[in-house]
Design an enzyme around this catalytic site. Sequence first.
Site, short mmCIF file in Angstrom:
data_model
loop_
_atom_site.label_atom_id
_atom_site.label_comp_id
_atom_site.label_asym_id
_atom_site.label_seq_id
_atom_site.Cartn_x
_atom_site.Cartn_y
_atom_site.Cartn_z
N ILE A 280 30.37 38.00 49.15
CA ILE A 280 31.31 39.08 49.62
C ILE A 280 31.75 38.74 51.14
O ILE A 280 30.85 38.38 51.82
CB ILE A 280 30.86 40.49 49.74
CG1 ILE A 280 31.93 41.42 50.09
CG2 ILE A 280 29.72 40.59 50.33
CD1 ILE A 280 31.60 42.81 49.95
N SER A 281 33.06 38.74 51.14
CA SER A 281 33.60 38.11 52.66
C SER A 281 32.99 39.01 53.71
O SER A 281 32.90 40.22 53.39
CB SER A 281 35.07 37.97 52.40
OG SER A 281 35.32 36.98 51.76
N HIS B 101 38.14 41.00 55.64
CA HIS B 101 38.80 41.87 54.88
C HIS B 101 39.76 42.83 55.85
O HIS B 101 41.04 42.92 55.18
CB HIS B 101 37.69 42.93 54.44
CG HIS B 101 37.02 42.19 53.02
ND1 HIS B 101 35.52 42.49 52.82
CD2 HIS B 101 37.35 41.31 52.05
CE1 HIS B 101 35.27 41.74 51.79
NE2 HIS B 101 36.57 41.03 51.19
N SER C 159 33.19 40.82 44.52
CA SER C 159 32.41 42.12 44.56
C SER C 159 33.19 43.41 44.12
O SER C 159 32.73 44.27 43.59
CB SER C 159 31.92 42.71 45.81
OG SER C 159 32.99 42.60 46.61
N ASP D 38 38.79 37.15 38.54
CA ASP D 38 37.60 36.47 38.92
C ASP D 38 37.23 35.55 37.71
O ASP D 38 37.30 35.96 36.66
CB ASP D 38 36.51 36.88 39.46
CG ASP D 38 35.50 36.14 40.60
OD1 ASP D 38 35.72 36.41 41.56
OD2 ASP D 38 34.93 35.50 40.05
N HIS D 39 36.64 34.18 38.16
CA HIS D 39 36.47 33.67 36.83
C HIS D 39 34.80 33.78 36.57
O HIS D 39 34.46 33.22 35.55
CB HIS D 39 36.83 31.80 37.19
CG HIS D 39 35.82 31.23 38.25
ND1 HIS D 39 36.13 30.05 38.42
CD2 HIS D 39 35.04 31.91 39.21
CE1 HIS D 39 35.30 29.74 39.52
NE2 HIS D 39 34.80 30.84 39.89
N THR E 33 37.71 27.05 42.60
CA THR E 33 37.20 26.00 42.01
C THR E 33 37.02 26.27 40.35
O THR E 33 37.33 27.24 39.90
CB THR E 33 35.73 25.65 42.66
OG1 THR E 33 35.35 24.27 41.92
CG2 THR E 33 34.50 26.74 42.62
N1 SAH Z 1 36.71 38.51 47.55
C1 SAH Z 1 35.77 38.63 47.12
C2 SAH Z 1 34.66 37.37 47.00
C3 SAH Z 1 34.90 36.09 47.79
S1 SAH Z 1 33.97 34.76 47.31
C4 SAH Z 1 34.73 39.59 47.90
O1 SAH Z 1 34.87 39.69 49.05
O2 SAH Z 1 33.94 40.08 47.25
C5 SAH Z 1 35.06 34.02 46.35
C6 SAH Z 1 35.37 34.20 44.99
O3 SAH Z 1 36.41 33.37 44.29
C7 SAH Z 1 34.14 34.37 43.96
O4 SAH Z 1 33.81 35.57 43.48
C8 SAH Z 1 34.33 33.32 43.13
O5 SAH Z 1 33.92 33.77 41.97
C9 SAH Z 1 35.76 33.51 42.84
N2 SAH Z 1 36.58 32.23 42.53
C10 SAH Z 1 36.42 30.76 42.93
N3 SAH Z 1 37.26 30.02 42.24
C11 SAH Z 1 37.84 30.69 41.29
C12 SAH Z 1 38.65 30.54 40.27
N4 SAH Z 1 39.32 29.25 40.21
N5 SAH Z 1 39.56 31.56 39.82
C13 SAH Z 1 38.90 32.88 39.77
N6 SAH Z 1 38.12 33.27 40.91
C14 SAH Z 1 37.58 32.31 41.65
#
Ligand code: SAH
Length: 277
Positions: free
Chosen positions: A113-114, A119, A143, A164-165, A269
């Site tokens: 989580i960032s 945020h 998250s 999210d993937h 990724t």
């Molecule tokens: N903004 C979120 C998570 C940040 S971490 C928070 O603060 O809770 C980055 C997120 O990007 C991770 O959950 C990871 O699973 C997602 N992610 C990375 N590559 C992705 C892709 N190609 N497609 C969708 N989600 C992706």
Amino acid sequence: MTSNKPKCKYFFGFRAAVFSISIIIFLLLIAKIKTALIIQREKRTLSFKNHNLTMSWMCSGTTNIELVKNLAQAKIISCKRVISAMRTVDRAHFANQHPYEDAPQCIGFGATISAPHMHGYALENLNQYLRPGMNALDVGSGSGYLTACMAEMVGASGHVVGIDHAPGLVSHSKAAMERHYPEWIQNGRVHLVVGDGRKGYAPMAPYDCIHVGAAAPEEPTDLLSQLKSPGRMFVPVGTSEQYIVVYDKDTNGNVARRQIMGVRYVPLTDLEKQYSA
Ligand code: SAH
């Protein structure tokens, strides 16, 4: 008569020496004052440049309210609607480890989580595009915390898609959302979907704003094409060197770009690469 001559010579010699020394002291004093002024100015510039760097990491609190208060005191957030959304949505509902620490936290599945200050910056920059009734996309929703803050800001008539993937993260965030904001899922204010966020989410496009929570290696053109005119995207871009880039699409579809700060995000990724990282 003859004895006065050398005295006079000495007298004038002495006056010339005193005059020269005074001039030298005066010049030295001027130089010292100038140096002091330059040092002071440099110090002020440095403290301004480092403001984000130092203040960002110093906002931790023992409660959600304290954390938000610290972010506001550090001037990371100042819009009333952002402060109110961050006060309403408790980070502990979405992150169970050190939720009020101003640092990224592990949430499993190779994700974090960032940090709260990131945020805060994101919501502050997107504030005008998260007005009641607006449509927003949160790529890499992880998250689900930021998706929830965005949903709070767009209100009952707005929509937010979190994509999210990682299926595990989507089911966790959905469970948290259903527990704390059940009506948001039931009435469609929030959609949490599994998918490759690099392609955006076409079924709900176009979006007033797009937030991206992981770094795109280069300009994310697919996401830009899903942005409304006008619309705004907040996205980390780059590989070894990354910057938050704010893309503004105007009413004619022209896009302007602004780098607003250097950052360090995990990459957007492939899922396998994320799990093995
Ligand atoms: N903004 C979120 C998570 C940040 S971490 C928070 O603060 O809770 C980055 C997120 O990007 C991770 O959950 C990871 O699973 C997602 N992610 C990375 N590559 C992705 C892709 N190609 N497609 C969708 N989600 C992706």
